[in-house]
Motif scaffolding. Structure first.
Motif, PDB file in Angstrom:
ATOM      1  N   ALA A  24       0.828  -1.208   0.000  1.00 28.87           N
ATOM      2  CA  ALA A  24       0.000   0.000   0.000  1.00 28.87           C
ATOM      3  C   ALA A  24       0.860   1.254   0.000  1.00 28.87           C
ATOM      4  CB  ALA A  24      -0.941  -0.011   1.204  1.00 28.87           C
ATOM      5  N   HIS A  25       1.912   1.242   0.803  1.00 27.82           N
ATOM      6  CA  HIS A  25       2.782   2.412   0.856  1.00 27.82           C
ATOM      7  C   HIS A  25       3.600   2.564  -0.418  1.00 27.82           C
ATOM      8  CE1 HIS A  25       1.676   3.661   4.792  1.00 27.82           C
ATOM      9  NE2 HIS A  25       2.014   2.523   5.353  1.00 27.82           N
ATOM     10  N   ALA A  26       4.036   1.450  -0.996  1.00 31.44           N
ATOM     11  CA  ALA A  26       4.785   1.539  -2.253  1.00 31.44           C
ATOM     12  C   ALA A  26       3.921   2.141  -3.359  1.00 31.44           C
ATOM     13  CB  ALA A  26       5.283   0.155  -2.659  1.00 31.44           C
ATOM     14  N   LEU A  27       2.675   1.698  -3.469  1.00 31.80           N
ATOM     15  CA  LEU A  27       1.790   2.209  -4.522  1.00 31.80           C
ATOM     16  C   LEU A  27       1.478   3.682  -4.331  1.00 31.80           C
ATOM     17  CD1 LEU A  27      -0.720  -0.756  -4.969  1.00 31.80           C
ATOM     18  CD2 LEU A  27       1.104  -0.055  -6.524  1.00 31.80           C
ATOM     19  N   ALA A  28       1.578   4.171  -3.108  1.00 29.27           N
ATOM     20  CA  ALA A  28       1.306   5.581  -2.840  1.00 29.27           C
ATOM     21  C   ALA A  28       2.453   6.490  -3.266  1.00 29.27           C
ATOM     22  CB  ALA A  28       1.023   5.782  -1.354  1.00 29.27           C
ATOM     23  N   TYR A  29       3.617   5.910  -3.565  1.00 28.99           N
ATOM     24  CA  TYR A  29       4.783   6.738  -3.864  1.00 28.99           C
ATOM     25  C   TYR A  29       5.471   6.367  -5.172  1.00 28.99           C
ATOM     26  CZ  TYR A  29       4.620   9.011   0.660  1.00 28.99           C
ATOM     27  OH  TYR A  29       4.236   9.768   1.740  1.00 28.99           O
ATOM     28  N   VAL A  30       4.730   5.802  -6.096  1.00 32.09           N
ATOM     29  CA  VAL A  30       5.310   5.458  -7.398  1.00 32.09           C
ATOM     30  C   VAL A  30       5.641   6.732  -8.161  1.00 32.09           C
ATOM     31  CG1 VAL A  30       4.871   4.342  -9.619  1.00 32.09           C
ATOM     32  CG2 VAL A  30       4.073   3.270  -7.503  1.00 32.09           C
ATOM     33  N   GLN A  31       6.842   6.811  -8.666  1.00 33.08           N
ATOM     34  CA  GLN A  31       7.265   7.986  -9.420  1.00 33.08           C
ATOM     35  C   GLN A  31       6.767   7.919 -10.862  1.00 33.08           C
ATOM     36  OE1 GLN A  31      11.525   7.801  -8.637  1.00 33.08           O
ATOM     37  NE2 GLN A  31      11.305   9.389  -7.060  1.00 33.08           N
ATOM     38  N   GLU A  32       6.700   9.084 -11.478  1.00 30.96           N
ATOM     39  CA  GLU A  32       6.106   9.213 -12.819  1.00 30.96           C
ATOM     40  C   GLU A  32       6.698   8.220 -13.815  1.00 30.96           C
ATOM     41  OE1 GLU A  32       3.491  10.526 -15.576  1.00 30.96           O
ATOM     42  OE2 GLU A  32       3.567  11.239 -13.500  1.00 30.96           O
ATOM     43  N   GLN A  33       8.018   8.076 -13.816  1.00 33.64           N
ATOM     44  CA  GLN A  33       8.663   7.222 -14.811  1.00 33.64           C
ATOM     45  C   GLN A  33       8.405   5.736 -14.582  1.00 33.64           C
ATOM     46  OE1 GLN A  33      10.203   8.997 -12.484  1.00 33.64           O
ATOM     47  NE2 GLN A  33      12.144   8.098 -11.792  1.00 33.64           N
ATOM     48  N   HIS A  34       7.857   5.394 -13.402  1.00 37.16           N
ATOM     49  CA  HIS A  34       7.608   3.987 -13.087  1.00 37.16           C
ATOM     50  C   HIS A  34       6.140   3.594 -13.197  1.00 37.16           C
ATOM     51  CE1 HIS A  34      11.464   4.029 -10.427  1.00 37.16           C
ATOM     52  NE2 HIS A  34      11.738   3.664 -11.669  1.00 37.16           N
ATOM     53  N   LYS A  35       5.275   4.550 -13.477  1.00 41.12           N
ATOM     54  CA  LYS A  35       3.835   4.264 -13.425  1.00 41.12           C
ATOM     55  C   LYS A  35       3.427   3.102 -14.318  1.00 41.12           C
ATOM     56  CE  LYS A  35       1.939   8.787 -12.106  1.00 41.12           C
ATOM     57  NZ  LYS A  35       1.073   9.902 -12.546  1.00 41.12           N
ATOM     58  N   GLN A  36       3.779   3.170 -15.591  1.00 39.59           N
ATOM     59  CA  GLN A  36       3.332   2.127 -16.515  1.00 39.59           C
ATOM     60  C   GLN A  36       3.921   0.774 -16.151  1.00 39.59           C
ATOM     61  OE1 GLN A  36       0.932   2.499 -18.973  1.00 39.59           O
ATOM     62  NE2 GLN A  36       1.057   0.264 -18.796  1.00 39.59           N
ATOM     63  N   LYS A  37       5.178   0.757 -15.744  1.00 35.40           N
ATOM     64  CA  LYS A  37       5.819  -0.519 -15.373  1.00 35.40           C
ATOM     65  C   LYS A  37       5.133  -1.113 -14.134  1.00 35.40           C
ATOM     66  CE  LYS A  37       8.846  -3.840 -15.579  1.00 35.40           C
ATOM     67  NZ  LYS A  37      10.277  -3.585 -15.273  1.00 35.40           N
ATOM     68  N   VAL A  38       4.754  -0.270 -13.199  1.00 32.55           N
ATOM     69  CA  VAL A  38       4.057  -0.769 -12.003  1.00 32.55           C
ATOM     70  C   VAL A  38       2.698  -1.325 -12.380  1.00 32.55           C
ATOM     71  CG1 VAL A  38       2.899  -0.022  -9.883  1.00 32.55           C
ATOM     72  CG2 VAL A  38       5.272   0.624 -10.298  1.00 32.55           C
ATOM     73  N   VAL A  39       1.977  -0.620 -13.248  1.00 30.66           N
ATOM     74  CA  VAL A  39       0.670  -1.127 -13.698  1.00 30.66           C
ATOM     75  C   VAL A  39       0.847  -2.467 -14.403  1.00 30.66           C
ATOM     76  CG1 VAL A  39      -1.259  -0.725 -15.285  1.00 30.66           C
ATOM     77  CG2 VAL A  39      -0.415   1.131 -13.843  1.00 30.66           C
ATOM     78  N   ASP A  40       1.838  -2.567 -15.286  1.00 33.21           N
ATOM     79  CA  ASP A  40       2.093  -3.825 -15.991  1.00 33.21           C
ATOM     80  C   ASP A  40       2.437  -4.943 -15.011  1.00 33.21           C
ATOM     81  OD1 ASP A  40       1.684  -2.488 -18.359  1.00 33.21           O
ATOM     82  OD2 ASP A  40       3.819  -2.262 -18.829  1.00 33.21           O
ATOM     83  N   THR A  41       3.232  -4.602 -13.998  1.00 32.04           N
ATOM     84  CA  THR A  41       3.609  -5.589 -12.980  1.00 32.04           C
ATOM     85  C   THR A  41       2.382  -6.077 -12.218  1.00 32.04           C
ATOM     86  OG1 THR A  41       5.820  -4.641 -12.700  1.00 32.04           O
ATOM     87  CG2 THR A  41       4.948  -5.934 -10.861  1.00 32.04           C
ATOM     88  N   CYS A  42       1.516  -5.154 -11.836  1.00 25.79           N
ATOM     89  CA  CYS A  42       0.302  -5.533 -11.111  1.00 25.79           C
ATOM     90  C   CYS A  42      -0.606  -6.404 -11.972  1.00 25.79           C
ATOM     91  CB  CYS A  42      -0.446  -4.280 -10.648  1.00 25.79           C
ATOM     92  SG  CYS A  42       0.385  -3.403  -9.305  1.00 25.79           S
ATOM     93  N   GLN A  43      -0.644  -6.119 -13.260  1.00 28.94           N
ATOM     94  CA  GLN A  43      -1.433  -6.934 -14.181  1.00 28.94           C
ATOM     95  C   GLN A  43      -0.855  -8.345 -14.269  1.00 28.94           C
ATOM     96  OE1 GLN A  43      -4.183  -5.637 -16.426  1.00 28.94           O
ATOM     97  NE2 GLN A  43      -4.516  -7.844 -16.390  1.00 28.94           N
ATOM     98  N   GLN A  44       0.445  -8.439 -14.440  1.00 27.25           N
ATOM     99  CA  GLN A  44       1.104  -9.735 -14.571  1.00 27.25           C
ATOM    100  C   GLN A  44       0.989 -10.573 -13.305  1.00 27.25           C
ATOM    101  OE1 GLN A  44       5.047  -8.489 -15.625  1.00 27.25           O
ATOM    102  NE2 GLN A  44       4.408  -7.674 -17.621  1.00 27.25           N
ATOM    103  N   GLU A  45       1.067  -9.916 -12.156  1.00 24.30           N
ATOM    104  CA  GLU A  45       1.021 -10.636 -10.878  1.00 24.30           C
ATOM    105  C   GLU A  45      -0.407 -10.853 -10.375  1.00 24.30           C
ATOM    106  OE1 GLU A  45       3.583 -11.927  -9.369  1.00 24.30           O
ATOM    107  OE2 GLU A  45       5.152 -11.067 -10.654  1.00 24.30           O
ATOM    108  N   LYS A  46      -1.395 -10.368 -11.157  1.00 21.28           N
ATOM    109  CA  LYS A  46      -2.820 -10.520 -10.792  1.00 21.28           C
ATOM    110  C   LYS A  46      -3.097  -9.884  -9.427  1.00 21.28           C
ATOM    111  CE  LYS A  46      -3.090 -14.832 -13.432  1.00 21.28           C
ATOM    112  NZ  LYS A  46      -3.575 -14.191 -14.662  1.00 21.28           N
ATOM    113  N   ALA A  47      -2.674  -8.622  -9.307  1.00 23.43           N
ATOM    114  CA  ALA A  47      -2.741  -7.915  -8.024  1.00 23.43           C
ATOM    115  C   ALA A  47      -4.143  -7.838  -7.457  1.00 23.43           C
ATOM    116  CB  ALA A  47      -2.168  -6.503  -8.195  1.00 23.43           C
ATOM    117  N   THR A  48      -5.133  -7.554  -8.299  1.00 24.19           N
ATOM    118  CA  THR A  48      -6.493  -7.390  -7.784  1.00 24.19           C
ATOM    119  C   THR A  48      -6.997  -8.671  -7.150  1.00 24.19           C
ATOM    120  OG1 THR A  48      -6.921  -5.780  -9.543  1.00 24.19           O
ATOM    121  CG2 THR A  48      -8.817  -6.634  -8.370  1.00 24.19           C
ATOM    122  N   GLY A  49      -6.770  -9.791  -7.817  1.00 25.93           N
ATOM    123  CA  GLY A  49      -7.193 -11.074  -7.260  1.00 25.93           C
ATOM    124  C   GLY A  49      -6.483 -11.399  -5.962  1.00 25.93           C
ATOM    125  N   LEU A  50      -5.191 -11.095  -5.890  1.00 27.49           N
ATOM    126  CA  LEU A  50      -4.425 -11.349  -4.668  1.00 27.49           C
ATOM    127  C   LEU A  50      -4.958 -10.523  -3.509  1.00 27.49           C
ATOM    128  CD1 LEU A  50      -0.784 -11.410  -6.097  1.00 27.49           C
ATOM    129  CD2 LEU A  50      -2.126 -13.373  -5.309  1.00 27.49           C
TER     130      LEU A  50
END
Length: 214
Positions: free
Chosen positions: A50-76
């Motif tokens: 939760a804290h990591a997602l609150a501080y994602v920097q601009e250049q990392h946004k898309q990579k974080v979204v892609d990572t969450c998609q790949q890891e099935k974050a919502t289901g987890l």
């Protein structure tokens, strides 16, 4: 014209950039499944995610979204929330996690706040689509959980704030208007929140309500 999505920065947290990288997000997501360890360690991973997602920097946004998609974050996150809700009750003084020298409450309501925070910030980062559909093997989407949480919550301004903020971030899509049409109590609840003592809740509920009619 809808306003920009909302980001929520967790309170009482000093920003540490290393905790907000795509790699850090992936690391915490992999600690959430039941097979990864005991419930207490999964709760700690939820806190850190939760804290990591609150501080994602601009250049990392898309990579974080892609990572969450790949890891099935919502289901987890939804699975963890279900496991926490189903766990035998524990005295509040024992239902805690340790973060450095701090001891933080992590009962069912606390855990729900962290999960809602993840949903708010994930949708802000560009991952709203993940929240609109049920994860594989699940009947409800994160958006439906946000609606359900909002409708069932009476006495927690914090939960109401996160639920409304999450729905606000998801309300600029036809799927939200469709969901609202099937849950007439949602618009009534949003209207009732005009009396909320939290000005952010009042503002977001107004925008969410307007978006639901478009």
């Amino acid at each position: 014209m809808s306003e920009a999505p909302k980001q929520i920065v967790a309170a009482k947290y000093q920003q540490t950039t290393s905790r907000a990288t795509p790699e850090a997000v992936a690391r915490e997501l992999r600690k959430l499944p039941a097979a990864s360890g005991p419930l207490d360690s999964r709760k700690r991973a939820l806190h850190d995610l939760a804290h990591a997602l609150a501080y994602v920097q601009e250049q990392h946004k898309q990579k974080v979204v892609d990572t969450c998609q790949q890891e099935k974050a919502t289901g987890l996150l939804l699975s963890l929330l279900g496991d926490i809700d189903a766990a035998p009750p524990v005295p509040a003084s024992e239902d805690v996690i340790r973060v450095g020298r701090r001891v933080l409450g992590m009962g069912p309501m606390d855990a729900r706040l962290y999960v809602l925070s993840c949903f708010v910030n994930l949708s802000y980062l560009g991952g709203a689509a993940m929240l609109r559909l049920p994860p594989d093997g699940m009947r409800e989407s994160a958006m439906e959980i946000l609606v359900d949480t909002l409708l069932k919550t009476v006495d927690s301004e914090s939960v109401l704030f996160y639920a409304v903020a999450g729905l606000y971030n998801l309300s600029n899509d036809a799927s939200f208007a469709d969901l609202a049409s099937r849950n007439p109590g949602l618009l009534q609840k949003l209207e009732a929140l005009s009396a909320s003592p939290n000005p952010d809740t009042v503002k977001d509920r107004k925008s969410t309500r307007l978006n639901s009619s478009h």
